[in-house]
Design an enzyme around this catalytic site. Structure first.
Site, PDB file in Angstrom:
ATOM      1  N   ASP A  34      -2.659  -7.280  -1.070  1.00 14.30           N
ATOM      2  CA  ASP A  34      -1.459  -7.224  -0.279  1.00 14.30           C
ATOM      3  C   ASP A  34      -1.010  -5.581  -0.453  1.00 14.30           C
ATOM      4  O   ASP A  34      -1.110  -5.341  -1.635  1.00 14.30           O
ATOM      5  CB  ASP A  34      -0.389  -8.133  -0.580  1.00 14.30           C
ATOM      6  CG  ASP A  34       0.555  -8.042   0.629  1.00 14.30           C
ATOM      7  OD1 ASP A  34       0.264  -8.732   1.473  1.00 14.30           O
ATOM      8  OD2 ASP A  34       1.723  -7.608   0.452  1.00 14.30           O
ATOM      9  N   ASN A  60     -11.545  -5.058   9.190  1.00 17.28           N
ATOM     10  CA  ASN A  60     -11.543  -3.675   8.630  1.00 17.28           C
ATOM     11  C   ASN A  60     -11.542  -3.770   7.336  1.00 17.28           C
ATOM     12  O   ASN A  60     -12.118  -2.978   6.467  1.00 17.28           O
ATOM     13  CB  ASN A  60     -10.206  -2.737   9.295  1.00 17.28           C
ATOM     14  CG  ASN A  60     -10.359  -2.623  10.627  1.00 17.28           C
ATOM     15  OD1 ASN A  60     -11.190  -2.032  11.234  1.00 17.28           O
ATOM     16  ND2 ASN A  60      -9.518  -3.133  11.439  1.00 17.28           N
TER      17      ASN A  60
HETATM   18  P1  IMP Z   1      -1.531  -5.922   4.003  1.00 16.56           P
HETATM   19  O1  IMP Z   1      -0.494  -6.743   3.203  1.00 16.56           O
HETATM   20  O2  IMP Z   1      -2.638  -5.204   3.192  1.00 16.56           O
HETATM   21  O3  IMP Z   1      -2.154  -6.433   5.317  1.00 16.56           O
HETATM   22  O4  IMP Z   1      -0.815  -4.581   4.951  1.00 16.56           O
HETATM   23  C1  IMP Z   1       0.494  -4.529   5.324  1.00 16.56           C
HETATM   24  C2  IMP Z   1       0.545  -3.539   6.265  1.00 16.56           C
HETATM   25  O5  IMP Z   1       0.502  -2.297   5.810  1.00 16.56           O
HETATM   26  C3  IMP Z   1      -0.270  -3.809   7.540  1.00 16.56           C
HETATM   27  O6  IMP Z   1       0.429  -3.472   8.738  1.00 16.56           O
HETATM   28  C4  IMP Z   1      -1.309  -2.418   7.514  1.00 16.56           C
HETATM   29  O7  IMP Z   1      -1.729  -2.310   8.935  1.00 16.56           O
HETATM   30  C5  IMP Z   1      -0.564  -1.692   6.521  1.00 16.56           C
HETATM   31  N1  IMP Z   1      -1.785  -1.299   5.745  1.00 16.56           N
HETATM   32  C6  IMP Z   1      -2.360  -1.695   4.842  1.00 16.56           C
HETATM   33  N2  IMP Z   1      -3.393  -1.110   4.377  1.00 16.56           N
HETATM   34  C7  IMP Z   1      -3.290   0.058   5.180  1.00 16.56           C
HETATM   35  C8  IMP Z   1      -4.254   1.278   5.214  1.00 16.56           C
HETATM   36  O8  IMP Z   1      -5.022   1.591   4.491  1.00 16.56           O
HETATM   37  N3  IMP Z   1      -3.992   2.150   6.257  1.00 16.56           N
HETATM   38  C9  IMP Z   1      -2.916   1.977   7.015  1.00 16.56           C
HETATM   39  N4  IMP Z   1      -1.977   0.959   7.138  1.00 16.56           N
HETATM   40  C10 IMP Z   1      -2.304   0.063   6.209  1.00 16.56           C
END
Ligand code: IMP
Length: 196
Positions: A73, A11
């Site tokens: 992140d 995604n």
């Molecule tokens: P990551 O570190 O960017 O992978 O995100 C960490 C957490 O935040 C994951 O559980 C994602 O589902 C949530 N997250 C990050 N970006 C989004 C977003 O755009 N929408 C919803 N959840 C997000």
């Protein structure tokens, strides 16, 4: 220009590709042969963002490759929960990671809370020619009382961005891609890349 995005989240790769001009070739982790999950031992979003980029850079160096690498992140910070889940957003309800369990836990934690203010934040780390650059984006909003919508991923069904009535999961990908935390951080990354 070739860029490695230190992510295997389809995604997110799709979102980033949609945001970048077409002369940028973006490859994800699977495209370069990294199948394991990159460890995220940091205690801040910025630290984990850097560690992911550095991990991929080390992998490429072993193959004598020197492609630009960026990592993102992100996390959701809820004011009434002292900015939790924050850096632990992905595994808020424990492992294995589950969006459904995370959303359920968040609703539970906020059951009696009327201050629903929250923000999504993204830190992108770009390592280009041995130099590290950081780009931050945030979107303010509130946490809905129930899950709504089927688009997106993660906490999208619960997050209502400021100025909207819909959750991220009810908005089209196009709309989310113009206002999201990641979009704003990517915009800064693009402006930097184009200017260099
Ligand atoms: P990551 O570190 O960017 O992978 O995100 C960490 C957490 O935040 C994951 O559980 C994602 O589902 C949530 N997250 C990050 N970006 C989004 C977003 O755009 N929408 C919803 N959840 C997000």
């Amino acid at each position: 220009m070739k860029l490695i995005f230190a992510s295997s989240n389809k995604n997110k790769i799709k979102e980033i590709k949609a945001l970048l001009p077409s002369h940028f070739e973006v490859l994800g982790l699977e495209d370069i042969g990294i199948t394991e999950e990159i460890p995220e031992p940091g205690t801040t979003i910025k630290e984990n963002s850097f560690l992911k980029a550095q991990y991929v850079l080390d992998f490429l160096k072993k193959k004598n490759e020197n492609t630009a690498v960026f990592a993102d992140d992100s996390g959701l910070e809820v004011l009434a929960l002292n900015n939790a889940p924050g850096v632990y957003s992905a595994r808020y309800a424990g492992t294995p990671k589950s969006d459904e369990a995370n959303n359920k836990k968040l609703m539970e934690e906020l059951k009696l809370v009327t201050d629903r203010k929250a923000r999504f934040v993204t830190v992108i780390t770009l390592i280009l020619n041995g130099e590290t650059h950081y780009f931050e984006g945030e979107v303010k909003g509130t946490i809905s009382y129930e899950k709504r919508g089927a688009n997106g991923f993660g906490y999208d069904p619960l997050f209502i961005p400021q100025g909207y009535r819909s959750t991220f999961a009810e908005l089209s990908a196009e709309t989310k891609n113009t206002i999201s935390h990641r979009a704003l951080a990517v915009k800064k990354l693009i402006e930097f890349l184009i200017g260099n």
